[in-house]
Scaffold this motif. Structure first.
Motif, PDB file in Angstrom:
ATOM      1  N   TRP A   1      45.543  62.001  40.754  1.00  0.00           N
ATOM      2  CA  TRP A   1      44.408  61.292  41.344  1.00  0.00           C
ATOM      3  C   TRP A   1      43.740  60.372  40.332  1.00  0.00           C
ATOM      4  O   TRP A   1      43.257  59.292  40.677  1.00  0.00           O
ATOM      5  N   LEU A   2      43.723  60.792  39.053  1.00  0.00           N
ATOM      6  CA  LEU A   2      43.117  59.964  38.003  1.00  0.00           C
ATOM      7  C   LEU A   2      43.923  58.687  37.796  1.00  0.00           C
ATOM      8  O   LEU A   2      43.349  57.598  37.656  1.00  0.00           O
ATOM      9  N   PHE A   3      45.259  58.820  37.774  1.00  0.00           N
ATOM     10  CA  PHE A   3      46.105  57.640  37.612  1.00  0.00           C
ATOM     11  C   PHE A   3      45.881  56.663  38.761  1.00  0.00           C
ATOM     12  O   PHE A   3      45.711  55.453  38.533  1.00  0.00           O
ATOM     13  N   LEU A   4      45.897  57.173  39.990  1.00  0.00           N
ATOM     14  CA  LEU A   4      45.754  56.306  41.155  1.00  0.00           C
ATOM     15  C   LEU A   4      44.360  55.669  41.209  1.00  0.00           C
ATOM     16  O   LEU A   4      44.229  54.475  41.497  1.00  0.00           O
ATOM     17  N   PHE A   5      43.337  56.461  40.926  1.00  0.00           N
ATOM     18  CA  PHE A   5      41.973  55.949  40.992  1.00  0.00           C
ATOM     19  C   PHE A   5      41.761  54.842  39.965  1.00  0.00           C
ATOM     20  O   PHE A   5      41.148  53.802  40.262  1.00  0.00           O
ATOM     21  N   THR A   6      42.259  55.045  38.761  1.00  0.00           N
ATOM     22  CA  THR A   6      42.109  54.033  37.711  1.00  0.00           C
ATOM     23  C   THR A   6      42.860  52.752  38.075  1.00  0.00           C
ATOM     24  O   THR A   6      42.353  51.635  37.884  1.00  0.00           O
ATOM     25  N   ALA A   7      44.074  52.915  38.612  1.00  0.00           N
ATOM     26  CA  ALA A   7      44.858  51.740  38.993  1.00  0.00           C
ATOM     27  C   ALA A   7      44.172  50.965  40.118  1.00  0.00           C
ATOM     28  O   ALA A   7      44.113  49.730  40.088  1.00  0.00           O
ATOM     29  N   ILE A   8      43.617  51.681  41.098  1.00  0.00           N
ATOM     30  CA  ILE A   8      42.947  51.017  42.220  1.00  0.00           C
ATOM     31  C   ILE A   8      41.703  50.264  41.742  1.00  0.00           C
ATOM     32  O   ILE A   8      41.419  49.148  42.201  1.00  0.00           O
ATOM     33  N   LEU A   9      40.955  50.860  40.818  1.00  0.00           N
ATOM     34  CA  LEU A   9      39.776  50.171  40.287  1.00  0.00           C
ATOM     35  C   LEU A   9      40.159  48.847  39.639  1.00  0.00           C
ATOM     36  O   LEU A   9      39.482  47.827  39.826  1.00  0.00           O
ATOM     37  N   HIS A  10      41.244  48.853  38.864  1.00  0.00           N
ATOM     38  CA  HIS A  10      41.672  47.615  38.220  1.00  0.00           C
ATOM     39  C   HIS A  10      42.127  46.579  39.252  1.00  0.00           C
ATOM     40  O   HIS A  10      41.860  45.381  39.089  1.00  0.00           O
ATOM     41  N   ILE A  11      42.792  47.025  40.297  1.00  0.00           N
ATOM     42  CA  ILE A  11      43.311  46.089  41.293  1.00  0.00           C
ATOM     43  C   ILE A  11      42.181  45.313  41.963  1.00  0.00           C
ATOM     44  O   ILE A  11      42.281  44.097  42.175  1.00  0.00           O
ATOM     45  N   PHE A  12      41.081  46.007  42.285  1.00  0.00           N
ATOM     46  CA  PHE A  12      40.018  45.373  43.067  1.00  0.00           C
ATOM     47  C   PHE A  12      38.848  44.859  42.223  1.00  0.00           C
ATOM     48  O   PHE A  12      37.963  44.203  42.759  1.00  0.00           O
ATOM     49  N   MET A  13      38.827  45.160  40.923  1.00  0.00           N
ATOM     50  CA  MET A  13      37.677  44.764  40.119  1.00  0.00           C
ATOM     51  C   MET A  13      38.034  43.809  38.982  1.00  0.00           C
ATOM     52  O   MET A  13      37.181  43.474  38.164  1.00  0.00           O
ATOM     53  N   THR A  14      39.297  43.410  38.908  1.00  0.00           N
ATOM     54  CA  THR A  14      39.711  42.474  37.871  1.00  0.00           C
ATOM     55  C   THR A  14      39.802  41.069  38.457  1.00  0.00           C
ATOM     56  O   THR A  14      40.507  40.862  39.454  1.00  0.00           O
ATOM     57  N   PRO A  15      39.091  40.102  37.899  1.00  0.00           N
ATOM     58  CA  PRO A  15      39.176  38.730  38.429  1.00  0.00           C
ATOM     59  C   PRO A  15      40.535  38.108  38.144  1.00  0.00           C
ATOM     60  O   PRO A  15      41.218  38.472  37.179  1.00  0.00           O
ATOM     61  N   GLY A  16      40.911  37.169  39.002  1.00  0.00           N
ATOM     62  CA  GLY A  16      42.196  36.500  38.819  1.00  0.00           C
ATOM     63  C   GLY A  16      42.687  35.887  40.111  1.00  0.00           C
ATOM     64  O   GLY A  16      41.899  35.557  41.010  1.00  0.00           O
ATOM     65  N   ASP A  17      44.001  35.742  40.216  1.00  0.00           N
ATOM     66  CA  ASP A  17      44.631  35.137  41.395  1.00  0.00           C
ATOM     67  C   ASP A  17      44.664  36.157  42.533  1.00  0.00           C
ATOM     68  O   ASP A  17      45.172  37.269  42.366  1.00  0.00           O
ATOM     69  N   ALA A  18      44.144  35.756  43.682  1.00  0.00           N
ATOM     70  CA  ALA A  18      44.049  36.673  44.822  1.00  0.00           C
ATOM     71  C   ALA A  18      45.421  36.985  45.400  1.00  0.00           C
ATOM     72  O   ALA A  18      46.336  36.152  45.392  1.00  0.00           O
ATOM     73  N   ILE A  19      45.549  38.209  45.904  1.00  0.00           N
ATOM     74  CA  ILE A  19      46.758  38.640  46.611  1.00  0.00           C
ATOM     75  C   ILE A  19      46.530  38.404  48.100  1.00  0.00           C
ATOM     76  O   ILE A  19      45.594  38.946  48.689  1.00  0.00           O
ATOM     77  N   SER A  20      47.385  37.604  48.714  1.00  0.00           N
ATOM     78  CA  SER A  20      47.160  37.191  50.098  1.00  0.00           C
ATOM     79  C   SER A  20      47.210  38.340  51.084  1.00  0.00           C
ATOM     80  O   SER A  20      46.451  38.385  52.054  1.00  0.00           O
ATOM     81  N   TRP A  21      48.092  39.306  50.829  1.00  0.00           N
ATOM     82  CA  TRP A  21      48.270  40.401  51.782  1.00  0.00           C
ATOM     83  C   TRP A  21      47.370  41.609  51.488  1.00  0.00           C
ATOM     84  O   TRP A  21      47.443  42.615  52.181  1.00  0.00           O
ATOM     85  N   LEU A  22      46.501  41.501  50.444  1.00  0.00           N
ATOM     86  CA  LEU A  22      45.598  42.600  50.093  1.00  0.00           C
ATOM     87  C   LEU A  22      44.226  42.020  49.777  1.00  0.00           C
ATOM     88  O   LEU A  22      44.028  41.435  48.705  1.00  0.00           O
ATOM     89  N   PRO A  23      43.262  42.128  50.694  1.00  0.00           N
ATOM     90  CA  PRO A  23      41.943  41.505  50.486  1.00  0.00           C
ATOM     91  C   PRO A  23      41.237  42.022  49.227  1.00  0.00           C
ATOM     92  O   PRO A  23      41.311  43.214  48.908  1.00  0.00           O
ATOM     93  N   HIS A  24      40.565  41.094  48.535  1.00  0.00           N
ATOM     94  CA  HIS A  24      39.747  41.393  47.350  1.00  0.00           C
ATOM     95  C   HIS A  24      40.568  41.900  46.163  1.00  0.00           C
ATOM     96  O   HIS A  24      39.995  42.381  45.186  1.00  0.00           O
ATOM     97  N   ALA A  25      41.876  41.833  46.228  1.00  0.00           N
ATOM     98  CA  ALA A  25      42.726  42.287  45.127  1.00  0.00           C
ATOM     99  C   ALA A  25      43.303  41.078  44.400  1.00  0.00           C
ATOM    100  O   ALA A  25      43.437  39.996  44.965  1.00  0.00           O
ATOM    101  N   THR A  26      43.645  41.251  43.132  1.00  0.00           N
ATOM    102  CA  THR A  26      44.209  40.164  42.333  1.00  0.00           C
ATOM    103  C   THR A  26      45.510  40.624  41.684  1.00  0.00           C
ATOM    104  O   THR A  26      45.724  41.825  41.448  1.00  0.00           O
TER     105      THR A  26
END
Length: 248
Positions: free
Chosen positions: A63-88
Motif C-alpha cells: 500500500w505504501l508503494f502504491l500510495f507514493t506512486a499515485i501521489l507523484h502521478i497526480f501532484m507532479t507538474p508536467g505534460d498531461a496524460i490524455s486518458w488520465l485526468p490531472h495526471a502527468t
C-alpha cells in the motif's frame, strides 16, 4: 540456515544496509535501478533466504508503494496524460521510480532482519552510538529499549490476533456496521490488549530487577563478536559497488 550473509559481522551489515538505502534514493536512471535490482538479487541468493519469505516481508508495504506512486502521478507538474485526468507523464515516471526505490530500500532492511538476530542488531547499533557516551547520552539504556521494542512488537501482534479471535468466538462483531459501530467494537479488543501489555511490562520489570539490572552499569556479552577478513571483504566490496552505482 547459515550463509555468508548470516555469518557476517552485524556492524558490517548495518553499515551496508544504511549505505544501500542512501544509495538507492540517489539513483535516477532505469539503468542504475536495474543494476541495483541485480545487486539486491545477488545478496538474496548469497543469503539463501527463500524468495517466499522475502515477498512476505515486502507485501505488507504494498500500500505504501502504491500510495507514493499515485501521489507523484497526480501532484507532479508536467505534460498531461490524455486518458488520465490531472495526471502527468513526469509524475508517472517519478512515481514508478520512487516506488522501485522504496521496494529496494525495504528489500535491504528485510534481508537485514532475516539474516541477523535482534540482539546482534542492537549490539551493532550500540557500537555505532559509542561516541555519544562522551555527550552523556545513555546509549546502553537506548539499546535496551530498542531490543525490547523489537522483541515486543511480534508479541503484540500475536496477542492482538489472539484477542480478536477470542472475541469473535464470543460473538463480538467487529467487521460490520458503520464507522461509529466499528470504533465501539474495538473496545472489547483494546481493553484486554492494554491489560496484557501492562502485565507483560510489569513482569519484565520484575525480571530485570531480579537479574540485578541497574541503569548506568556497563554490561558484558557472553558472545564477543570480532570482524574477520571476510567481513572486511564484504564491507569494501559492497561499498565500492554501491558508491559506483551512485556515480553512474
Amino acid at each position: 540456515m547459515e550463509s555468508v550473509v548470516h555469518a557476517a559481522d552485524p556492524r558490517v551489515k548495518l553499515f551496508v544496509m544504511a549505505l544501500g538505502i542512501g544509495a538507492v534514493f540517489q539513483l535516477d536512471t532505469p539503468y542504475g535501478l536495474g543494476l541495483f535490482f541485480v545487486t539486491c538479487l545477488g545478496l538474496t541468493f548469497a543469503s539463501r533466504v527463500p524468495l517466499k519469505r522475502l515477498i512476505a516481508g515486502l507485501s505488507p508495504f504494498l500500500w505504501l508503494f502504491l500510495f507514493t506512486a499515485i501521489l507523484h502521478i497526480f501532484m507532479t507538474p508536467g505534460d498531461a496524460i490524455s486518458w488520465l485526468p490531472h495526471a502527468t507523464w513526469q509524475g508517472l515516471m517519478g512515481g514508478i521510480k520512487v516506488g522501485f526505490q522504496l521496494v529496494f530500500a525495504i528489500w535491504l532492511s528485510t534481508l537485514m532482519t532475516l539474516t541477523t538476530s535482534p540482539l546482534d542488531m542492537v549490539w551493532a547499533l550500540e557500537w555505532y552510538m559509542t561516541p555519544l557516551k562522551y555527550l552523556k547520552v545513555p546509549i546502553d539504556e537506548i539499546a535496551l529499549l530498542v531490543m525490547l521494542a523489537i522483541r515486543f512488537i511480534p508479541l503484540l501482534f500475536e496477542e492482538t490476533d489472539r484477542i480478536i479471535k477470542a472475541q469473535k468466538a464470543r460473538g463480538v462483531d467487529i467487521e460490520s456496521g458503520g464507522l461509529i459501530k466499528k470504533v465501539r467494537s474495538l473496545v472489547p479488543i483494546l481493553v484486554p490488549l492494554l491489560y496484557s501489555v501492562f502485565r507483560r511490562a510489569d513482569d519484565l520489570a520484575i525480571a530485570l530487577t531480579l537479574r540485578g539490572y541497574s541503569p548506568g552499569i556497563t554490561r558484558t556479552r557472553m558472545k564477543q563478536m570480532k570482524a574477520v577478513f571476510s567481513d572486511y571483504v564484504i564491507l569494501i566490496g559492497a561499498s565500492c559497488i554501491l558508491i559506483g552505482l551512485i556515480w553512474l
